[in-house]
Motif scaffolding. Structure first.
Motif, short mmCIF file in Angstrom:
data_model
loop_
_atom_site.label_atom_id
_atom_site.label_comp_id
_atom_site.label_asym_id
_atom_site.label_seq_id
_atom_site.Cartn_x
_atom_site.Cartn_y
_atom_site.Cartn_z
N SER A 187 0.83 -1.18 0.09
CA SER A 187 0.05 -0.06 0.15
C SER A 187 0.98 1.34 0.34
CB SER A 187 -0.99 -0.05 1.01
OG SER A 187 -0.31 -0.25 2.37
N ALA A 188 2.17 1.19 0.46
CA ALA A 188 2.82 2.06 0.47
C ALA A 188 3.70 2.48 -1.06
CB ALA A 188 4.02 2.16 1.51
N SER A 189 3.32 1.60 -1.86
CA SER A 189 4.18 1.60 -3.29
C SER A 189 2.81 1.64 -4.48
CB SER A 189 5.18 0.84 -3.51
OG SER A 189 4.61 -0.56 -3.13
N THR A 190 2.63 0.12 -4.68
CA THR A 190 1.59 0.08 -5.72
C THR A 190 0.05 0.57 -5.41
OG1 THR A 190 1.47 -2.12 -5.28
CG2 THR A 190 3.11 -1.56 -6.89
N GLY A 191 0.05 0.29 -3.93
CA GLY A 191 -1.32 0.34 -3.19
C GLY A 191 -2.22 -0.80 -2.96
N ALA A 192 -1.54 -1.99 -3.67
CA ALA A 192 -2.20 -3.28 -3.60
C ALA A 192 -1.69 -4.12 -2.17
CB ALA A 192 -1.94 -4.12 -4.90
N VAL A 193 -2.74 -4.93 -1.90
CA VAL A 193 -2.44 -5.80 -0.86
C VAL A 193 -2.83 -7.13 -1.41
CG1 VAL A 193 -3.23 -7.01 1.39
CG2 VAL A 193 -2.95 -4.27 1.10
N TYR A 194 -1.90 -8.02 -1.73
CA TYR A 194 -2.15 -9.30 -2.50
C TYR A 194 -1.08 -10.50 -1.86
CZ TYR A 194 2.50 -8.14 -4.68
OH TYR A 194 3.67 -7.72 -4.92
N TRP A 195 -1.44 -11.63 -2.23
CA TRP A 195 -0.71 -12.71 -1.74
C TRP A 195 0.20 -13.24 -3.00
CZ3 TRP A 195 1.08 -17.64 -2.55
CH2 TRP A 195 1.44 -18.31 -1.20
N GLU A 196 1.55 -13.38 -2.65
CA GLU A 196 2.51 -13.98 -3.87
C GLU A 196 3.70 -14.66 -2.73
OE1 GLU A 196 5.28 -12.96 -7.87
OE2 GLU A 196 4.48 -11.27 -6.39
N GLY A 197 3.93 -15.86 -3.27
CA GLY A 197 4.72 -16.59 -2.66
C GLY A 197 5.10 -17.62 -3.16
N LEU A 198 6.35 -18.27 -2.68
CA LEU A 198 6.78 -19.81 -3.18
C LEU A 198 5.93 -21.00 -2.94
CD1 LEU A 198 9.53 -20.81 -4.27
CD2 LEU A 198 10.35 -21.12 -1.91
N SER A 199 5.81 -21.80 -3.92
CA SER A 199 4.84 -22.84 -3.87
C SER A 199 5.57 -24.19 -4.45
CB SER A 199 3.42 -22.47 -4.19
OG SER A 199 3.06 -21.38 -3.72
N ASP A 200 5.25 -25.21 -3.96
CA ASP A 200 5.55 -26.66 -4.54
C ASP A 200 4.27 -26.74 -5.44
OD1 ASP A 200 7.97 -27.36 -3.79
OD2 ASP A 200 7.29 -28.17 -1.92
N LEU A 201 4.62 -27.68 -6.65
CA LEU A 201 3.80 -28.13 -7.57
C LEU A 201 4.04 -29.59 -7.54
CD1 LEU A 201 1.86 -27.15 -9.93
CD2 LEU A 201 3.97 -28.02 -11.43
N THR A 202 2.90 -30.45 -7.36
CA THR A 202 2.83 -31.95 -7.40
C THR A 202 1.95 -32.23 -8.46
OG1 THR A 202 1.05 -32.12 -5.73
CG2 THR A 202 3.54 -31.98 -5.14
N HIS A 203 2.31 -33.76 -9.03
CA HIS A 203 1.40 -34.22 -10.16
C HIS A 203 0.04 -34.82 -9.20
CE1 HIS A 203 4.05 -34.11 -13.38
NE2 HIS A 203 4.88 -34.68 -12.67
N ALA A 204 -0.91 -35.24 -9.92
CA ALA A 204 -2.29 -35.75 -9.31
C ALA A 204 -1.63 -36.91 -8.29
CB ALA A 204 -3.04 -36.11 -10.46
N ASN A 205 -0.70 -37.72 -8.88
CA ASN A 205 -0.32 -38.91 -8.07
C ASN A 205 0.46 -38.54 -6.77
OD1 ASN A 205 1.99 -38.38 -8.98
ND2 ASN A 205 2.36 -40.29 -10.28
N GLY A 206 0.53 -37.15 -6.42
CA GLY A 206 1.44 -36.76 -5.50
C GLY A 206 3.05 -36.74 -5.72
N GLN A 207 3.22 -37.20 -6.87
CA GLN A 207 4.83 -36.89 -7.19
C GLN A 207 5.15 -35.52 -7.25
OE1 GLN A 207 6.04 -39.13 -10.38
NE2 GLN A 207 8.09 -38.63 -10.39
N ALA A 208 6.30 -35.25 -6.88
CA ALA A 208 6.77 -33.70 -6.73
C ALA A 208 6.88 -33.53 -8.50
CB ALA A 208 8.42 -33.63 -6.07
N ALA A 209 6.70 -32.43 -8.72
CA ALA A 209 6.56 -31.84 -10.24
C ALA A 209 7.51 -30.67 -10.32
CB ALA A 209 5.34 -31.70 -10.77
#
Length: 261
Positions: A223-245
Motif C-alpha cells: 500500500s506504500a508503493s503500488t497500493g495493492a495488498v495481495y498474496w505472492e509466494g513460493l509454492s510447490d507443484l505436484t502431480h495428481a499422484n502426489g509426485q513432486a513436479a
C-alpha cells in the motif's frame, strides 16, 4: 518472510528505467541485463532495511513468449490483452544477507528462478476483481504457466497459460477453456482479514497439478508503493499422484478488494 518496497519518479538520479533493455534503478536498488554470448545475465543489487541481495540470474533457455507470440489475452474482448514474456529456469548465483548473516547460493545445489515481464495499456474487464497465477519451473526442465481472472463470486471470467518442454522454443498455449482452478485449502491473513486459497488443484491440457504454498503467511502489503495488498509466494507443484513436479510462484490478487488497473 521479509519484504520491502519503494516508489519514486524517474529523474535526478533517483529512479530510471531503460526503454531499450532491462536496466532499472530505484535509488540503490537495481536490476540490469547483460549479454553473455547468445544468453543473458540479470544482476540484482538490493539493499533493503532487513536484508540485502547480490544475485545473478543466467538464462538457460530462450525467452518464452506467452499467448499469441507474446500477446496474451486477459479477457473476452480482444483489446483486453497484455504483452507478456517469461524467462523460466534461470540459474541463480550470488548471495543474500539476512540478520547480518551472509547466505551464499550453494553451487552444488542448483537454484532456479523465474522472471516475468508484462505490460499493457488495456484495463481488466469490468467484472474482474483479480487473478490467480502460477509460474512453475518443473524439475525436468519444463516450464508451466497458468492463470485465471475471477469475478466477485469466485467464478472464472477468463483463463490461460502455457507449457514448454525443455529444449523447445515454441510453447503449447492454453485457451480460456483449457484451464480450471479449484481451491483446496484456505488461509486467513491476521493483518488484512483476507481469505486466500493457499492450495489449489489446477487442471491443464498437460495434466492436473496441486499447487501448495510452502508458507501460508506470504501476503504482501504494498500500500506504500503500488497500493495493492495481495498474496505472492513460493509454492510447490505436484502431480495428481502426489509426485513432486516442480517449484515456483503463486500470485493471488483481489482478495482484499477488487483490483483497479
Amino acid at each position: 518472510i521479509f519484504h520491502d518496497q519503494r516508489i519514486a519518479r524517474s529523474g535526478f538520479g533517483v529512479a530510471q528505467a531503460s526503454e531499450q533493455d532491462t536496466a532499472v534503478q530505484l535509488q540503490d536498488w537495481s536490476l540490469v541485463r547483460s549479454a553473455q554470448g547468445s544468453a543473458s545475465r540479470y544482476t540484482a543489487q538490493v539493499q533493503a532495511q532487513d536484508f540485502s541481495l547480490a544475485l545473478q540470474f543466467d538464462t538457460t533457455q530462450p525467452v518464452l513468449l506467452q499467448g499469441n507470440s507474446g500477446l496474451s489475452r486477459k479477457g473476452p474482448l480482444a483489446e483486453q490483452a497484455s504483452y507478456y514474456y517469461s524467462q523460466p529456469q534461470l540459474a541463480v548465483s550470488g548471495s543474500m544477507v539476512v540478520g547480518g548473516r551472509t547466505l551464499p547460493i550453494d553451487p552444488t545445489r542448483p537454484a532456479r528462478a523465474w522472471m516475468d515481464h508484462e505490460w499493457s495499456e488495456a484495463l481488466l474487464a469490468d467484472d474482474a476483481v483479480g487473478w490467480d497465477w502460477i509460474g512453475m519451473n518443473l524439475h525436468d526442465g519444463n516450464a508451466l504457466t497458468a492463470f485465471q481472472l475471477r469475478r466477485a463470486d469466485g467464478s472464472a471470467l477468463w483463463a490461460g497459460g502455457s507449457f514448454r518442454g525443455a529444449g523447445q522454443i515454441t510453447p503449447q498455449v492454453f485457451s480460456a477453456t483449457d484451464v480450471s482452478w479449484r481451491p483446496l485449502r484456505w488461509w486467513t491473513s491476521p493483518q488484512s482479514d483476507a481469505r486466500y486459497p493457499v492450495q489449489w488443484e489446477v487442471q491443464t491440457p498437460v495434466g492436473t497439478y496441486t499447487v501448495n504454498a510452502l508458507l501460508d503467511a506470504q501476503e504482501l502489503d504494498s500500500s506504500a508503493s503500488t497500493g495493492a495488498v495481495y498474496w505472492e509466494g513460493l509454492s510447490d507443484l505436484t502431480h495428481a499422484n502426489g509426485q513432486a513436479a516442480g517449484r515456483g510462484y503463486l500470485e493471488m490478487t483481489g482478495y482484499t478488494k477488487a483490483m483497479r488497473l
